[in-house]
Design a protein around this motif. Structure first.
Motif, PDB file in Angstrom:
ATOM      1  N   LEU A  70      -6.800   1.835 -10.258  1.00  0.00           N
ATOM      2  CA  LEU A  70      -6.200   1.723  -8.453  1.00  0.00           C
ATOM      3  C   LEU A  70      -7.179   0.833  -7.568  1.00  0.00           C
ATOM      4  O   LEU A  70      -8.750   1.125  -7.881  1.00  0.00           O
ATOM      5  CB  LEU A  70      -5.242   2.768  -8.281  1.00  0.00           C
ATOM      6  CG  LEU A  70      -4.740   3.307  -9.394  1.00  0.00           C
ATOM      7  CD1 LEU A  70      -4.009   4.610  -7.759  1.00  0.00           C
ATOM      8  CD2 LEU A  70      -3.527   2.564  -8.799  1.00  0.00           C
ATOM      9  N   LEU A  71      -6.963  -0.452  -6.847  1.00  0.00           N
ATOM     10  CA  LEU A  71      -7.338  -0.566  -6.107  1.00  0.00           C
ATOM     11  C   LEU A  71      -7.560   0.540  -4.992  1.00  0.00           C
ATOM     12  O   LEU A  71      -6.255   0.909  -4.254  1.00  0.00           O
ATOM     13  CB  LEU A  71      -7.482  -2.037  -5.391  1.00  0.00           C
ATOM     14  CG  LEU A  71      -8.709  -2.559  -4.288  1.00  0.00           C
ATOM     15  CD1 LEU A  71     -10.310  -2.305  -4.801  1.00  0.00           C
ATOM     16  CD2 LEU A  71      -7.821  -3.854  -4.572  1.00  0.00           C
ATOM     17  N   LYS A  72      -8.369   1.399  -3.966  1.00  0.00           N
ATOM     18  CA  LYS A  72      -7.988   1.879  -3.458  1.00  0.00           C
ATOM     19  C   LYS A  72      -8.970   2.253  -2.455  1.00  0.00           C
ATOM     20  O   LYS A  72      -9.160   1.598  -1.444  1.00  0.00           O
ATOM     21  CB  LYS A  72      -8.778   3.976  -4.198  1.00  0.00           C
ATOM     22  CG  LYS A  72      -8.115   4.398  -5.098  1.00  0.00           C
ATOM     23  CD  LYS A  72      -8.666   5.222  -5.885  1.00  0.00           C
ATOM     24  CE  LYS A  72      -9.170   4.491  -7.146  1.00  0.00           C
ATOM     25  NZ  LYS A  72      -9.535   4.800  -7.986  1.00  0.00           N
ATOM     26  N   LEU A 113      -5.483   5.693   0.160  1.00  0.00           N
ATOM     27  CA  LEU A 113      -4.362   5.157  -0.339  1.00  0.00           C
ATOM     28  C   LEU A 113      -4.383   4.554  -0.934  1.00  0.00           C
ATOM     29  O   LEU A 113      -5.756   4.222  -1.670  1.00  0.00           O
ATOM     30  CB  LEU A 113      -4.184   3.932   0.840  1.00  0.00           C
ATOM     31  CG  LEU A 113      -3.489   4.772   2.626  1.00  0.00           C
ATOM     32  CD1 LEU A 113      -3.278   3.763   3.765  1.00  0.00           C
ATOM     33  CD2 LEU A 113      -1.981   5.494   1.750  1.00  0.00           C
ATOM     34  N   ALA A 114      -3.632   3.846  -2.117  1.00  0.00           N
ATOM     35  CA  ALA A 114      -3.560   2.821  -3.700  1.00  0.00           C
ATOM     36  C   ALA A 114      -3.115   1.557  -3.208  1.00  0.00           C
ATOM     37  O   ALA A 114      -1.500   1.980  -2.632  1.00  0.00           O
ATOM     38  CB  ALA A 114      -4.191   3.252  -4.450  1.00  0.00           C
ATOM     39  N   ALA A 168       6.790 -10.304  -6.248  1.00  0.00           N
ATOM     40  CA  ALA A 168       5.259  -9.610  -5.811  1.00  0.00           C
ATOM     41  C   ALA A 168       4.039  -9.142  -6.529  1.00  0.00           C
ATOM     42  O   ALA A 168       3.909  -8.872  -7.138  1.00  0.00           O
ATOM     43  CB  ALA A 168       5.438  -8.180  -5.632  1.00  0.00           C
ATOM     44  N   PRO A 169       2.993  -9.510  -5.580  1.00  0.00           N
ATOM     45  CA  PRO A 169       2.043  -9.550  -5.727  1.00  0.00           C
ATOM     46  C   PRO A 169       1.582  -7.894  -6.313  1.00  0.00           C
ATOM     47  O   PRO A 169       1.656  -7.056  -5.235  1.00  0.00           O
ATOM     48  CB  PRO A 169       0.762 -10.050  -4.720  1.00  0.00           C
ATOM     49  CG  PRO A 169       1.908 -10.039  -2.892  1.00  0.00           C
ATOM     50  CD  PRO A 169       2.637 -10.080  -4.039  1.00  0.00           C
ATOM     51  N   VAL A 191       1.083  -0.960   0.277  1.00  0.00           N
ATOM     52  CA  VAL A 191       0.022  -0.029   0.583  1.00  0.00           C
ATOM     53  C   VAL A 191       0.809   1.301   0.503  1.00  0.00           C
ATOM     54  O   VAL A 191       1.727   1.717   0.342  1.00  0.00           O
ATOM     55  CB  VAL A 191      -0.979   0.192   1.593  1.00  0.00           C
ATOM     56  CG1 VAL A 191      -2.262   1.143   1.442  1.00  0.00           C
ATOM     57  CG2 VAL A 191      -1.788  -0.898   1.409  1.00  0.00           C
ATOM     58  N   GLU A 192       0.186   2.212  -1.184  1.00  0.00           N
ATOM     59  CA  GLU A 192       1.251   3.779  -1.156  1.00  0.00           C
ATOM     60  C   GLU A 192      -0.243   4.515  -1.311  1.00  0.00           C
ATOM     61  O   GLU A 192      -0.466   4.343  -1.090  1.00  0.00           O
ATOM     62  CB  GLU A 192       2.169   3.312  -1.838  1.00  0.00           C
ATOM     63  CG  GLU A 192       3.166   2.410  -2.298  1.00  0.00           C
ATOM     64  CD  GLU A 192       4.418   2.337  -2.620  1.00  0.00           C
ATOM     65  OE1 GLU A 192       5.117   4.100  -2.296  1.00  0.00           O
ATOM     66  OE2 GLU A 192       5.124   2.246  -3.330  1.00  0.00           O
ATOM     67  N   PHE A 193       0.547   5.448  -1.046  1.00  0.00           N
ATOM     68  CA  PHE A 193       0.011   7.040  -1.796  1.00  0.00           C
ATOM     69  C   PHE A 193      -0.896   6.479  -2.510  1.00  0.00           C
ATOM     70  O   PHE A 193      -0.128   7.036  -3.716  1.00  0.00           O
ATOM     71  CB  PHE A 193       0.257   8.069  -0.813  1.00  0.00           C
ATOM     72  CG  PHE A 193       0.622   8.477   0.632  1.00  0.00           C
ATOM     73  CD1 PHE A 193      -0.332   8.620   1.353  1.00  0.00           C
ATOM     74  CD2 PHE A 193       2.210   8.736   0.937  1.00  0.00           C
ATOM     75  CE1 PHE A 193      -0.004   9.027   2.550  1.00  0.00           C
ATOM     76  CE2 PHE A 193       2.223   8.728   2.347  1.00  0.00           C
ATOM     77  CZ  PHE A 193       1.516   8.341   3.125  1.00  0.00           C
ATOM     78  N   TYR A 194      -2.171   7.290  -2.180  1.00  0.00           N
ATOM     79  CA  TYR A 194      -2.472   7.590  -4.374  1.00  0.00           C
ATOM     80  C   TYR A 194      -2.176   7.894  -4.914  1.00  0.00           C
ATOM     81  O   TYR A 194      -1.396   7.568  -6.228  1.00  0.00           O
ATOM     82  CB  TYR A 194      -4.162   8.009  -3.648  1.00  0.00           C
ATOM     83  CG  TYR A 194      -4.745   8.060  -4.743  1.00  0.00           C
ATOM     84  CD1 TYR A 194      -5.458   7.351  -5.725  1.00  0.00           C
ATOM     85  CD2 TYR A 194      -5.257   9.708  -5.044  1.00  0.00           C
ATOM     86  CE1 TYR A 194      -5.756   7.681  -6.858  1.00  0.00           C
ATOM     87  CE2 TYR A 194      -6.037   9.012  -6.472  1.00  0.00           C
ATOM     88  CZ  TYR A 194      -6.562   8.689  -7.128  1.00  0.00           C
ATOM     89  OH  TYR A 194      -7.255   9.241  -8.666  1.00  0.00           O
ATOM     90  N   GLU A 195      -0.933   9.729  -4.356  1.00  0.00           N
ATOM     91  CA  GLU A 195      -0.628  10.369  -4.688  1.00  0.00           C
ATOM     92  C   GLU A 195       0.528  10.300  -5.523  1.00  0.00           C
ATOM     93  O   GLU A 195       0.961  10.395  -6.795  1.00  0.00           O
ATOM     94  CB  GLU A 195      -0.335  11.078  -4.176  1.00  0.00           C
ATOM     95  CG  GLU A 195      -0.208  12.836  -4.309  1.00  0.00           C
ATOM     96  CD  GLU A 195       0.516  13.802  -3.296  1.00  0.00           C
ATOM     97  OE1 GLU A 195      -0.490  13.461  -1.997  1.00  0.00           O
ATOM     98  OE2 GLU A 195       1.739  14.352  -3.898  1.00  0.00           O
TER      99      GLU A 195
END
Lengths: 216, 411
Positions: free
Chosen positions: B71-73, B82-83, B114-115, B53-57
């Motif tokens: 993206l899966l948010k 996050l996304a 990685a998934p 998970v990271e920032f959407y941005e």
């Protein structure tokens, strides 16, 4: 080498699609006359019959190498296939239509329309582009029914002659897209299957011939 | 108001595009992943990991606004958007530009298994969670870097048993050069049509001329004569440079791996818009979606504050497994069967065998258990090993030797 598989849509494009394949040397005569969905042709090719809404799935996933499908489906589904040729037949338009007597009132800017359609993505994109609020009701059958019974204000659907609209007292207020049949090809078939490339070349030549005749 | 599906039915399912994996599926996947890791390591690439998970941005910043829809948010407790990562190139570019490159020495050779996750995939039957295995070569400009990663891609496919994969190679600069010769509006429309691969619609959007001819022939600009044919269509300097670069890379790949099937495909357009130069894909023996994809992205690292040329690829591990259809070699299981009063002896026998590296299940006599290659029956006074070669009575100290012998006869 796996056989060349061509996906042909049932419904309004079937007749012209079969005729095109005939002219391209694939003897598909009588296809769709019985209930077979997968038909082997002479020379190791085969044809599968698919509903227009399913056809792009077969081509995208490689279950068919080549397919014939309306542009309306390509716009609605946005699949990862090569759209190579405009085949010219099956011309129709996607339009917004509203009940004749209330069309002007409903189409005024700022009115939030309730629209019934089989094309939710195409419809949503259009209303976003023209910046009109709209609520979409997804139906799978005859959408003209929805405004008659108060399920929706209007519809977005394909029209060919406009007769269905007239008969259901609907009036076109905007055109969203124009559609004709397209030849689509699986991405890897185009590079890996010689027979796919040959069929594309043959159909391309037929299209050029046709355009020449129409132009002259 | 939306009518929700009954909760009762929901808990039996997993969300669309997600799936469980059985022991056999996981075993096949692990084997493929290990071979890929080993191949990457042999080429000097070091595995790194980043958060799922990271920032959407971050993703928008790296891959452009178009990626937002894919993206899966999620929203965390602080209201931060996050996304889940949709691929690994942007996270690795962030990692390299913000942490590894400043003060470090290039070039970096990074690998990952990685998934990754997608919000909504175009098309049905596609996974929303799948595993990518790939590499990024960061800080190496020029054809040698591209040749290295393409040759490594071919070697990785070979390592998982795909010896007949074909690699298609194109160059983003060829298309950019063609589009640059068009008037502004037409160039934008044409780019959008090409992203949709709607070649049939170009004619209506682009004024007639050499550029239209070239754009229309993109899908057939592939195969052994493609470079020569493309030369005749390339009028812009950028297109010509792209073709020269492509020729150099092909020569480099050939030097690395003469037997690899590499094909020019100038119609190759990758989905992520950060690609700046060489782009490539590999296809398996059957038609369908590409098994791997990659290319050069020289401008991406600069977006994260540390400019560096880079190139890499990602293999779709699930797609590879679909094509391979490989049954993994399962390790033989030893069953230790005990009578009730021999429980303590039996579990000690099991422990000795496990310490020696065997797969052992201890079970009461008569209980249902796995199909065993060899069975050790433990009673209060006797220990009997039975396998393909028959039954052998043994003392506790010799159990391991006798079991090994029994397993060997079976093999």
């Amino acid at each position: 080498m796996s056989p060349l598989t061509v996906a042909v849509p049932t419904g309004r494009l079937l007749h012209d699609a079969v005729r095109l394949l005939e002219r391209a040397g694939l003897h598909a005569r009588g296809l769709g006359d019985d209930r077979r969905l997968l038909v082997d042709l002479e020379g190791g090719a085969r044809v599968l019959l698919a509903r227009p809404t399913d056809l792009l799935t077969y081509v995208e996933q490689g279950a068919a190498d080549v397919g014939i499908v309306g542009r309306d489906m390509l716009l609605e589904q946005g699949r990862d296939v090569y759209e190579l040729l405009d085949l010219g037949f099956g011309a129709c338009r996607a339009v917004v239509a509203l009940p004749e007597e209330r069309a002007e009132q409903l189409w005024r800017p700022g009115h939030a329309l309730r629209v019934a359609t089989k094309y939710p993505r195409l419809t949503a994109r259009y209303f976003e582009q023209v910046a009109r609020p709209a609520e979409i009701v997804v139906l799978y059958g005859s959408v003209e029914l929805a405004p008659l019974v108060g399920l929706a204000d209007g519809i977005v659907d394909l029209v060919m002659t406009g007769r269905t609209l007239r008969e259901n007292r609907l009036r076109e207020v905007a055109e969203i897209a124009q559609s004709t049949a397209r030849l689509v090809v699986n991405r890897s078939s185009l590079s890996r299957s010689r027979r796919t490339a040959e069929l594309v070349a043959t159909v391309r030549a037929l299209c050029v011939q046709e355009a020449g005749r129409a132009g002259g | 108001m939306r009518i929700r599906r009954a909760e009762r039915a929901r808990w039996r399912q997993v969300p669309a595009g997600m799936r469980d994996q059985t022991a056999a599926e996981v075993a096949a996947r692990r084997r493929a992943e290990e071979r890929l890791r080993e191949t990457f390591a042999r080429w000097g690439y070091h595995e790194v990991a980043t958060p799922a998970v990271e920032f959407y941005e971050t993703f928008l910043h790296g891959a452009g606004p178009g990626v937002g829809d894919r993206l899966l948010k999620l929203v965390d407790a602080d209201g931060e958007v996050l996304a889940l990562r949709p691929e690994m190139t942007v996270p690795l570019a962030r990692l390299a530009a913000t942490r590894l490159l400043p003060g470090g020495e290039g070039p970096l050779r990074l690998a990952y298994v990685a998934p990754v996750f997608r919000g909504q995939e175009r098309g049905s039957g596609r996974h929303r969670e799948f595993t990518q295995a790939g590499v990024e070569l960061i800080g190496a400009a020029g054809w040698r870097g591209d040749a290295e990663v393409i040759a490594l891609a071919a070697d990785a496919l070979r390592a998982v048993g795909l010896t007949d994969a074909a690699i298609s190679v194109g160059h983003a600069g060829f298309l950019r050069g063609l589009l640059a010769t068009l008037p502004d509006g037409a160039a934008e429309t044409a780019r959008e049509l090409l992203y949709r691969r709607a070649f049939a619609e170009l004619e209506a959007a682009v004024p007639p001329g050499p550029a239209l001819e070239a754009l229309r022939s993109l899908p057939v600009l592939r195969g052994p004569t493609a470079l020569a044919r493309a030369e005749l269509l390339a009028h812009a300097a950028e297109s010509r440079e792209a073709l020269a670069a492509l020729a150099a890379v092909l020569e480099g790949v050939e030097a690395h791996a003469p037997s690899v099937r590499v094909e020019v495909d100038l119609g190759l357009i990758r989905d992520f818009d950060y690609y700046s130069g060489i782009v490539f894909e590999a296809h398996g023996p059957a038609a369908g979606l590409p098994l791997l994809g990659g290319g050069r992205y020289d401008d991406l690292l600069a977006r994260f504050g540390h400019p560096a040329p880079a190139t890499g690829f990602a293999i779709g591990v699930d797609r590879v497994l679909d094509v391979l259809d490989c049954a993994p070699a399962s390790r033989p299981t030893v069953a230790v069967r005990y009578e009730d009063q021999a429980y303590r002896q039996a579990v000690r026998v099991a422990l000795v065998l496990r310490r020696a590296g065997l797969a052992v299940v201890a079970l009461p006599d008569g209980a249902a258990g796995p199909l065993a290659a060899c069975t050790v029956r433990v009673g209060p006074d006797t220990t009997v090993v039975s396998g393909a070669a028959g039954e052998v009575a043994t003392a506790f100290d010799d159990v391991l030797v006798v079991v090994r012998a029994a397993l060997e006869t079976r093999a």
